[in-house]
Design a protein around this motif. Structure first.
Motif, PDB file in Angstrom:
ATOM      1  N   THR A 111     -16.011  -5.185  -1.738  1.00 56.99           N
ATOM      2  CA  THR A 111     -16.034  -5.587  -3.143  1.00 56.99           C
ATOM      3  C   THR A 111     -17.343  -5.206  -3.823  1.00 56.99           C
ATOM      4  N   LEU A 112     -18.016  -4.219  -3.281  1.00 58.01           N
ATOM      5  CA  LEU A 112     -19.235  -3.720  -3.909  1.00 58.01           C
ATOM      6  C   LEU A 112     -18.877  -2.505  -4.747  1.00 58.01           C
ATOM      7  N   GLY A 113     -19.613  -2.279  -5.795  1.00 57.03           N
ATOM      8  CA  GLY A 113     -19.377  -1.090  -6.613  1.00 57.03           C
ATOM      9  C   GLY A 113     -18.309  -1.306  -7.675  1.00 57.03           C
ATOM     10  N   VAL A 114     -17.892  -0.211  -8.251  1.00 56.36           N
ATOM     11  CA  VAL A 114     -16.914  -0.223  -9.347  1.00 56.36           C
ATOM     12  C   VAL A 114     -15.529  -0.499  -8.782  1.00 56.36           C
ATOM     13  N   PRO A 115     -14.780  -1.414  -9.407  1.00 58.23           N
ATOM     14  CA  PRO A 115     -13.420  -1.676  -8.937  1.00 58.23           C
ATOM     15  C   PRO A 115     -12.514  -0.460  -9.146  1.00 58.23           C
ATOM     16  N   LEU A 116     -11.510  -0.339  -8.291  1.00 59.20           N
ATOM     17  CA  LEU A 116     -10.490   0.696  -8.478  1.00 59.20           C
ATOM     18  C   LEU A 116      -9.748   0.467  -9.787  1.00 59.20           C
ATOM     19  N   ALA A 117      -9.429  -0.802 -10.049  1.00 53.27           N
ATOM     20  CA  ALA A 117      -8.691  -1.170 -11.259  1.00 53.27           C
ATOM     21  C   ALA A 117      -9.039  -2.604 -11.636  1.00 53.27           C
ATOM     22  N   GLN A 118      -9.027  -2.863 -12.949  1.00 48.58           N
ATOM     23  CA  GLN A 118      -9.211  -4.227 -13.448  1.00 48.58           C
ATOM     24  C   GLN A 118      -8.050  -4.568 -14.346  1.00 48.58           C
ATOM     25  N   PHE A 119      -7.613  -5.817 -14.252  1.00 44.87           N
ATOM     26  CA  PHE A 119      -6.465  -6.309 -14.998  1.00 44.87           C
ATOM     27  C   PHE A 119      -6.834  -7.600 -15.724  1.00 44.87           C
ATOM     28  N   GLN A 120      -6.121  -7.865 -16.812  1.00 45.91           N
ATOM     29  CA  GLN A 120      -6.246  -9.119 -17.535  1.00 45.91           C
ATOM     30  C   GLN A 120      -4.924  -9.885 -17.396  1.00 45.91           C
ATOM     31  N   ALA A 121      -5.012 -11.181 -17.164  1.00 46.48           N
ATOM     32  CA  ALA A 121      -3.813 -12.007 -17.074  1.00 46.48           C
ATOM     33  C   ALA A 121      -3.155 -12.067 -18.433  1.00 46.48           C
ATOM     34  N   ALA A 122      -1.850 -11.897 -18.459  1.00 53.21           N
ATOM     35  CA  ALA A 122      -1.072 -11.980 -19.699  1.00 53.21           C
ATOM     36  C   ALA A 122      -0.173 -13.210 -19.584  1.00 53.21           C
ATOM     37  N   PRO A 123      -0.673 -14.387 -19.983  1.00 49.69           N
ATOM     38  CA  PRO A 123       0.109 -15.608 -19.824  1.00 49.69           C
ATOM     39  C   PRO A 123       1.442 -15.536 -20.567  1.00 49.69           C
TER      40      PRO A 123
ATOM     41  N   PRO B 178      -0.577  12.189 -15.301  1.00 50.21           N
ATOM     42  CA  PRO B 178      -1.812  12.150 -14.497  1.00 50.21           C
ATOM     43  C   PRO B 178      -2.452  10.756 -14.456  1.00 50.21           C
ATOM     44  N   ALA B 179      -2.407  10.037 -15.579  1.00 43.40           N
ATOM     45  CA  ALA B 179      -2.964   8.679 -15.610  1.00 43.40           C
ATOM     46  C   ALA B 179      -2.125   7.740 -14.738  1.00 43.40           C
ATOM     47  N   GLU B 180      -0.806   7.910 -14.766  1.00 42.29           N
ATOM     48  CA  GLU B 180       0.064   7.092 -13.923  1.00 42.29           C
ATOM     49  C   GLU B 180      -0.209   7.342 -12.450  1.00 42.29           C
ATOM     50  N   VAL B 181      -0.375   8.597 -12.080  1.00 41.28           N
ATOM     51  CA  VAL B 181      -0.661   8.949 -10.691  1.00 41.28           C
ATOM     52  C   VAL B 181      -1.981   8.308 -10.261  1.00 41.28           C
ATOM     53  N   ALA B 182      -3.001   8.367 -11.106  1.00 41.36           N
ATOM     54  CA  ALA B 182      -4.295   7.757 -10.793  1.00 41.36           C
ATOM     55  C   ALA B 182      -4.163   6.250 -10.612  1.00 41.36           C
TER      56      ALA B 182
END
Length: 161
Positions: A146-158, A117-121
């Motif tokens: 770009t208003l409101g809560v983002p669908l997803a947030q990511f962190q760069a992994a150098p 379920p988390a993968e599908v989301a």
């Protein structure tokens, strides 16, 4: 100066600024994607060829039991690849101007996973993304604006791809 000559001179002065060209691919467009990239951040990561690891989904921290979901947008071939937890995904993407991003259609492997379920989301969030914003080493994906809560947030992994 004769009145007709003054009018010609005024017309030339008014037309000169419109003759300048701007490279729209190098700057955000107006409206909801203004400030798509925070150019004041000292370590702003580029969008492409970076491994972006998921940190939040729909405003909530992620806690996957399998591998950390991630996204990589390859530069030369406009191909997105990643992992949604235990399943891998790939597909095309378009980023016509800074701040705009469309992913998909994305194809996935079909392993039986405990966090399905988390993968599908996560995959649904990727499919809904239309805009992005980068602040420092954080990538945020948004739907229509770009208003409101983002669908997803990511962190760069150098160093990881």
């Amino acid at each position: 100066m004769k009145p007709l000559a003054c009018l010609r001179w005024a017309a030339v002065v008014l037309l000169v600024p419109t003759a300048c060209s701007y490279d729209l691919a190098e700057r955000p467009t107006g409206g909801p994607v203004d400030a798509a990239v925070d150019n004041t951040a000292p370590t702003a990561a580029p969008l492409r060829d970076i491994r972006w690891e998921l940190s939040e989904l729909n405003g909530k921290p992620t806690a996957f039991t399998e591998q950390t979901p991630f996204l990589v947008l390859h530069d030369g071939r406009a191909r997105a690849e990643g992992r949604a937890g235990c399943n891998k995904f790939s597909g095309p993407y378009t980023a016509p101007v800074v701040g705009r991003l469309r992913l998909g259609p994305l194809a996935t492997t079909r392993s039986a996973c405990p966090d399905l379920p988390a993968e599908v989301a996560f995959l649904q969030a990727l499919n809904k993304a239309q805009h992005y914003r980068i602040r420092g080493n954080t990538l945020s994906l948004y739907p229509a604006d770009t208003l409101g809560v983002p669908l997803a947030q990511f962190q760069a992994a150098p160093g990881k791809k």
